[in-house]
Write an enzyme that holds these catalytic residues in place. Structure first.
Site, mmCIF file in Angstrom:
data_model
loop_
_atom_site.group_PDB
_atom_site.id
_atom_site.type_symbol
_atom_site.label_atom_id
_atom_site.label_comp_id
_atom_site.label_asym_id
_atom_site.label_seq_id
_atom_site.Cartn_x
_atom_site.Cartn_y
_atom_site.Cartn_z
ATOM 1 N N CYS A 57 28.744 34.100 37.181
ATOM 2 C CA CYS A 57 30.521 33.394 37.479
ATOM 3 C C CYS A 57 29.893 32.171 38.003
ATOM 4 O O CYS A 57 28.818 31.283 38.039
ATOM 5 C CB CYS A 57 29.762 33.309 39.706
ATOM 6 S SG CYS A 57 30.594 32.361 40.811
ATOM 7 N N CYS A 64 36.645 27.374 37.959
ATOM 8 C CA CYS A 64 36.642 28.554 37.753
ATOM 9 C C CYS A 64 35.931 28.240 36.425
ATOM 10 O O CYS A 64 36.556 28.177 34.967
ATOM 11 C CB CYS A 64 37.694 29.846 37.902
ATOM 12 S SG CYS A 64 37.208 31.461 37.486
HETATM 13 O O1 PYC Z 1 33.869 29.752 38.567
HETATM 14 O O2 PYC Z 1 33.724 32.071 37.453
HETATM 15 C C1 PYC Z 1 33.740 30.850 38.495
HETATM 16 C C2 PYC Z 1 34.467 32.169 39.330
HETATM 17 C C3 PYC Z 1 34.286 33.390 39.440
HETATM 18 C C4 PYC Z 1 34.848 33.946 40.917
HETATM 19 C C5 PYC Z 1 34.503 32.461 41.414
HETATM 20 N N1 PYC Z 1 34.240 32.038 40.280
#
Ligand code: PYC
Length: 320
Positions: A96, A245
């Site tokens: 994550c 993300c």
């Molecule tokens: O930042 O990789 C990320 C992530 C995955 C799910 C929520 N954030």
């Protein structure tokens, strides 16, 4: 043999942060030991024996569906400071990215960082990170790879759709929709549409057996002048990522590289649906593409979670 009984510790210590808007709750004390010599084995042990704590820590009434939990363990690799297992309202994440940035800021906040560089072990591999003097964290992710470009799928209620499949520490389907702009005012439609796409992807099984494409990522033109693209990411538990993300941006870098649209070292500035931003680029090591992701996290709370045996909601619940 250990039981999978629902024992609750009297208290669990956590540190909360957000990374470019997306929350992370790092468990620092009070969780029972996860057995295993590898991070995968520890994650499996957690799932088998302590899954009720996952829900109790991140879901309501102590958290909410968007919170990503991060359990610190002793390291498994020489040279690493700690292990980390990421979890959410429905299960576990391989890696994550926003969470990793939150973990690094948390370790610094607790005075546990020795110097500015750190290695952390996750169930999908070790990652390196560096904390700059201004608080920016840059991490070197596990290798990213483009699985397939231009996959055509038919989604009930939506029609034909073309997208790419890539790995950035989690599996992603990356696409764009002409007639749905990436604005928070369209949130209900964005969630509904991406959930439909994911349901179809589940049926199609485009990746190896045992693997699931559990994130759907939509792209559009940026709204910020200092960004190259804006995204919307559906997470496995039905929530959306408030940050751009980290693993999703890693997957995007791999796709851009596979299309010949991003060279090694070239910067990619990814804006999120909330207007926050990560900067990412690729390096090459042993023939693999290594994503580097840069962003900022801020500590929001240090708390002691309590588990009253009289509490009907002791084990937490999810609104979804
Ligand atoms: O930042 O990789 C990320 C992530 C995955 C799910 C929520 N954030």
């Amino acid at each position: 043999m250990r039981s999978a009984g629902k024992d609750y510790p009297s208290a669990i210590e956590v540190v909360d942060s957000h990374t470019e808007g997306e929350p992370t709750r790092v468990v620092t004390q009070g969780w029972p030991t996860c057995e295993g010599d590898s991070m995968q084995a520890r994650r499996d042990d957690l799932e088998a024996h302590h899954d009720h704590l996952r829900r109790a820590v991140v879901c309501e009434p102590r958290g909410h569906d968007a919170v990503v939990g991060a359990l610190l363990t002793p390291p498994v690799e020489e040279g690493s400071l700690a292990g980390v297992i990421f979890f959410n309202n429905v299960g576990y994440l391989g890696m994550c990215g926003h969470g990793l940035i939150g973990v690094v800021r948390t370790l610094a906040h607790l005075g546990r960082l020795q110097g500015r560089e750190v290695r952390l072990d996750t169930p999908v591999g070790s990652v390196a990170a560096e904390l700059a003097a201004d608080g920016t964290v840059t991490f070197e992710n596990v290798p990213a790879r483009c699985h397939s470009l231009g996959v055509q799928i038919e989604v009930p209620g939506l029609g034909p759709l073309e997208g790419d499949v890539a790995w950035g520490g989690n599996w992603f389907f990356l696409t764009h929709l002409e007639d749905l702009s990436l604005e928070l005012e369209n949130l209900d439609r964005l969630l509904e549409t991406t959930s439909r796409i994911r349901t179809r992807l589940d049926e199609l099984g485009l990746v190896d057996e045992g693997e699931v494409i559990d994130h759907v990522e939509l792209f559009s033109a940026p709204t910020r002048e200092d960004a190259d693209s804006r995204n919307f990411v559906l997470c496995p538990g039905g929530e959306y990522d408030r940050s751009p993300c980290g693993t999703g941006t890693s997957a995007k870098l791999a796709v851009l590289h596979a299309r010949g649209e991003l060279s090694v070292g070239q910067r990619w500035r990814q804006e999120s649906i909330t207007g926050s931003r990560f900067v990412g680029w690729l390096s090459e090591r042993d023939g693999e593409l290594i994503p580097h992701i840069q962003g900022r996290a801020f500590i929001t709370a240090r708390s002691t979670l309590l588990f009253d045996p009289e509490d009907f909601f002791r084990g937490g619940f999810s609104a979804r």
